[in-house]
Design an enzyme around this catalytic site. Structure first.
Site, PDB file in Angstrom:
ATOM      1  N   HIS A  28       7.618  -2.233   2.211  1.00  0.00           N
ATOM      2  CA  HIS A  28       7.432  -0.643   2.121  1.00  0.00           C
ATOM      3  C   HIS A  28       8.941   0.139   2.127  1.00  0.00           C
ATOM      4  O   HIS A  28       8.925   1.037   1.179  1.00  0.00           O
ATOM      5  CB  HIS A  28       6.696  -0.148   3.308  1.00  0.00           C
ATOM      6  CG  HIS A  28       5.392  -0.941   3.598  1.00  0.00           C
ATOM      7  ND1 HIS A  28       4.751  -1.316   2.722  1.00  0.00           N
ATOM      8  CD2 HIS A  28       4.597  -1.008   4.684  1.00  0.00           C
ATOM      9  CE1 HIS A  28       3.441  -1.904   3.261  1.00  0.00           C
ATOM     10  NE2 HIS A  28       3.347  -1.563   4.504  1.00  0.00           N
ATOM     11  N   LYS A  85       0.465   5.505  -2.022  1.00  0.00           N
ATOM     12  CA  LYS A  85       0.306   6.715  -1.093  1.00  0.00           C
ATOM     13  C   LYS A  85       0.695   7.857  -2.123  1.00  0.00           C
ATOM     14  O   LYS A  85       1.664   8.000  -2.961  1.00  0.00           O
ATOM     15  CB  LYS A  85       1.176   6.606   0.049  1.00  0.00           C
ATOM     16  CG  LYS A  85       0.847   5.988   1.063  1.00  0.00           C
ATOM     17  CD  LYS A  85       1.835   5.777   2.127  1.00  0.00           C
ATOM     18  CE  LYS A  85       1.342   4.837   3.354  1.00  0.00           C
ATOM     19  NZ  LYS A  85       0.844   5.543   4.511  1.00  0.00           N
ATOM     20  N   HIS A 139       0.811  -1.179  -0.016  1.00  0.00           N
ATOM     21  CA  HIS A 139      -0.074   0.026   0.096  1.00  0.00           C
ATOM     22  C   HIS A 139       1.060   1.222  -0.127  1.00  0.00           C
ATOM     23  O   HIS A 139       0.331   2.061  -0.401  1.00  0.00           O
ATOM     24  CB  HIS A 139      -1.002  -0.111   1.065  1.00  0.00           C
ATOM     25  CG  HIS A 139      -0.438   0.141   2.422  1.00  0.00           C
ATOM     26  ND1 HIS A 139       0.320  -0.629   3.410  1.00  0.00           N
ATOM     27  CD2 HIS A 139      -0.452   1.701   3.189  1.00  0.00           C
ATOM     28  CE1 HIS A 139       0.604   0.080   4.294  1.00  0.00           C
ATOM     29  NE2 HIS A 139       0.011   1.258   4.358  1.00  0.00           N
ATOM     30  N   LYS A 175       4.739   9.285  15.252  1.00  0.00           N
ATOM     31  CA  LYS A 175       4.372   8.432  14.102  1.00  0.00           C
ATOM     32  C   LYS A 175       4.753   9.314  13.003  1.00  0.00           C
ATOM     33  O   LYS A 175       4.252  10.317  12.738  1.00  0.00           O
ATOM     34  CB  LYS A 175       3.025   8.250  14.116  1.00  0.00           C
ATOM     35  CG  LYS A 175       2.508   7.646  12.890  1.00  0.00           C
ATOM     36  CD  LYS A 175       1.056   6.920  12.776  1.00  0.00           C
ATOM     37  CE  LYS A 175       0.602   6.391  11.422  1.00  0.00           C
ATOM     38  NZ  LYS A 175       1.176   5.539  10.750  1.00  0.00           N
ATOM     39  N   ASP A 177       7.458  -7.174   7.876  1.00  0.00           N
ATOM     40  CA  ASP A 177       6.364  -6.336   7.829  1.00  0.00           C
ATOM     41  C   ASP A 177       6.463  -5.297   7.153  1.00  0.00           C
ATOM     42  O   ASP A 177       5.565  -4.980   6.238  1.00  0.00           O
ATOM     43  CB  ASP A 177       5.670  -6.074   9.349  1.00  0.00           C
ATOM     44  CG  ASP A 177       4.478  -5.458   9.506  1.00  0.00           C
ATOM     45  OD1 ASP A 177       3.558  -5.850   8.441  1.00  0.00           O
ATOM     46  OD2 ASP A 177       4.426  -4.580  10.192  1.00  0.00           O
ATOM     47  N   LYS A 203       8.219   0.001  16.281  1.00  0.00           N
ATOM     48  CA  LYS A 203       6.653   0.178  16.890  1.00  0.00           C
ATOM     49  C   LYS A 203       7.319   0.794  18.136  1.00  0.00           C
ATOM     50  O   LYS A 203       8.325   0.689  18.756  1.00  0.00           O
ATOM     51  CB  LYS A 203       6.201  -1.214  17.156  1.00  0.00           C
ATOM     52  CG  LYS A 203       5.818  -1.962  15.739  1.00  0.00           C
ATOM     53  CD  LYS A 203       4.565  -1.418  15.270  1.00  0.00           C
ATOM     54  CE  LYS A 203       4.132  -2.185  14.238  1.00  0.00           C
ATOM     55  NZ  LYS A 203       3.107  -1.811  13.299  1.00  0.00           N
TER      56      LYS A 203
HETATM   57  C1  BG6 Z   1       1.256  -2.372   7.229  1.00  0.00           C
HETATM   58  C2  BG6 Z   1       1.846  -3.044   8.614  1.00  0.00           C
HETATM   59  O1  BG6 Z   1       1.649  -2.885   6.284  1.00  0.00           O
HETATM   60  O2  BG6 Z   1       1.755  -1.045   7.319  1.00  0.00           O
HETATM   61  C3  BG6 Z   1       1.764  -2.204   9.765  1.00  0.00           C
HETATM   62  O3  BG6 Z   1       1.392  -4.379   8.471  1.00  0.00           O
HETATM   63  C4  BG6 Z   1       1.864  -0.848   9.725  1.00  0.00           C
HETATM   64  O4  BG6 Z   1       2.543  -2.731  10.838  1.00  0.00           O
HETATM   65  C5  BG6 Z   1       1.263   0.031   8.465  1.00  0.00           C
HETATM   66  O5  BG6 Z   1       1.659  -0.065  10.928  1.00  0.00           O
HETATM   67  C6  BG6 Z   1       1.962   1.121   8.463  1.00  0.00           C
HETATM   68  O6  BG6 Z   1       1.119   1.812   7.441  1.00  0.00           O
HETATM   69  P1  BG6 Z   1       0.976   3.467   7.130  1.00  0.00           P
HETATM   70  O7  BG6 Z   1       0.077   3.560   5.883  1.00  0.00           O
HETATM   71  O8  BG6 Z   1       0.322   3.760   8.555  1.00  0.00           O
HETATM   72  O9  BG6 Z   1       1.991   4.017   7.435  1.00  0.00           O
END
Ligand code: BG6
Length: 465
Positions: free
Chosen positions: A230, A172, A168, A321, A225, A316
């Site tokens: 990502h 973005k 995903h 954030k 993960d 985490k």
């Molecule tokens: C997900 C992970 O793919 O991405 C999560 O499984 C993580 O652990 C999340 O929190 C973060 O996505 P975003 O879009 O909030 O940065």
């Protein structure tokens, strides 16, 4: 290559967490935009009926963005629910019937990776894979070997151009902006190399824990993960060469070239951490050594990047954030004036989350007689809330058969090749306090490149306008 629009949307894992958080809001948005005029079939093994699924969708929307009465009413009408075990042939017979005369169904596997293979086989045996596309959720495999095996299974039943490996981050808006900013302008390319860039670092910090996903997370850990997928995708957009055009394969060819140039990670290139309290999370093994934090140093063997270290830090329970890239430029060859910048005169900052910042850090002289300066940031700032949600963009693209924002088989395997040597317990996992920046060992990894940047340091406050 078939470009026909999909004519049925099927999602496995309809009663699960991902559907609740991401898929229902994306489906409502697609209906609202007139892009989802087709049957929407949810499949799960929860013993539900369609009204329960509708209720679940409504609850999901209330929590994630709100119910749009007209769009939701339409979506509810389109929705069907099939109950069944993913290993049972009857489930797929029911699906075949529910698909009616749909020629190009899109099957979304929003389920744990261990279920991918039985579902794909079930789709194929029942004929539901004919003319179909499939979306596969991350993580794609657990390591190089399992990713190769999964690719082999998928390729038995689907053409590569009909397989949509979702990440995903690629959907973005600010991540797309990174690609755009790099290649829509001519100012970066002449300096985007070892002659001018000292280092690059990406921080993906989250100020919360595993949020009830302990069972899933404990099988995965931070590296699988978010790093292998990502973070590597962001790294690719930062470091790859200019694509020949904007087609899916031109982009992915450049990413592949970059991944191929990356050295396999060694134990000394990585620090793993686990936050205090993780072992008490529901679903987590009592003696788990799974990491909730990882810091990595990456080297690329190319003429462009030879000798330039790239760093990734993801975790985490960190203080904030924020996902941010900091590109440090080399300092001027001679220091004519006193340096108020702590040794890093110029940088580019790309903040990807929660707000969007693209900025250039530089020194300017303070007014007055003394030749004294201070750091400023030339900031281009845009708020994130106007952007389309990643899942809406990605599901819409998959429906249209556009794979530009999805990962190709060879790219996924190359990313695993880099990560593979350090998976498992090859390096120790160090404890860290929630609210800290992870274990202290992560600082040593980047010390020679000027240390980690703290994204909390307000850019504007530092620079003024
Ligand atoms: C997900 C992970 O793919 O991405 C999560 O499984 C993580 O652990 C999340 O929190 C973060 O996505 P975003 O879009 O909030 O940065």
């Amino acid at each position: 290559m078939p470009t026909a629009k999909s004519d049925a949307f099927v999602f496995f894992g309809a009663t699960g967490d991902l559907a609740y958080k991401q898929i229902f809001p994306a489906l409502q948005a697609l209906v609202k935009d007139g892009k989802l005029d087709m049957p929407v079939i949810g499949i799960a093994r929860s013993g539900w009926d369609v009204d329960q699924l509708r209720k679940r969708a409504e609850d999901s929307l209330k929590e994630h963005g709100g119910v749009d009465q007209a769009a939701f009413a339409k979506l509810s009408k389109q929705m069907q629910y099939l109950d069944g075990d993913y290993g049972d042939a009857q489930t797929y017979e029911k699906l075949r019937k529910a698909l009616g005369d749909a020629q190009h169904p899109l099957h979304y596997l929003a389920i744990p990776p261990s279920m991918f293979v039985p579902v794909v086989k079930g789709l194929a045996a029942s004929g539901c894979s004919l003319g179909a596309r499939v979306i596969v959720e991350k993580p794609f495999g657990r390591d190089l070997q399992s990713a190769r095996a999964l690719n082999r299974t998928l390729h038995r039943f689907f053409h590569e151009h009909d397989i949509f490996r979702i990440d995903h981050y690629l959907g973005k808006e600010p991540v797309q902006n990174l690609l755009y900013f790099r290649f829509a302008n001519s100012l970066l390319e002449p300096i985007w190399n070892r002659d001018h860039i000292a280092s690059m670092q990406i921080t993906m910090a989250e100020d919360f824990g595993v949020q009830g996903r302990g069972r899933f997370y404990d099988e995965v850990g931070a590296i699988r993960d978010v790093v292998q997928n990502h973070m590597f995708q962001v790294l690719a957009l930062l470091a790859m060469g200019p694509p020949a055009n904007r087609s899916a394969d031109a982009m992915r060819d450049e990413k592949l070239r970059l991944f191929r140039s990356m050295r396999p990670l060694r134990a000394e290139d990585i620090v793993r951490g686990q936050f205090d309290g993780y072992l008490k999370e529901p679903g987590v093994a009592k003696n788990s050594t799974v990491e909730t934090f990882a810091a990595l140093r990456i080297h690329m063997d190319t003429w462009r990047w030879s000798g330039v270290p790239f760093f990734i830090r993801a975790g985490k329970q960190l203080p904030v954030k924020c996902t941010e890239v900091l590109v440090r430029l080399k300092n001027p060859p001679q220091q004519v004036f006193d340096d108020p910048s702590n040794g890093a005169v110029n940088h580019f900052r790309f903040r990807l989350n929660p707000d969007v910042i693209i900025s250039l850090g530089a020194l300017v002289k303070e007014p007055g007689e003394a030749m004294k300066g201070h750091p400023v940031e030339l900031v281009a700032h845009r708020h994130i809330r106007t952007a389309m949600a990643p899942y809406e963009r990605l599901l819409g693209d998959a429906i249209d058969g556009d794979s530009a924002l999805f990962t190709r088989d060879d790219c996924v395997e190359e990313a695993w090749r880099v990560i593979d040597p350090i998976l498992g317990d090859k390096v120790p996992v160090h404890k860290y306090k929630p609210g800290s920046w992870g274990p202290g060992q992560a600082d040593a990894l980047i010390a020679e490149a000027g240390g980690w940047n703290d994204p909390r340091v307000e850019t504007v406050a530092r620079g003024g306008r």
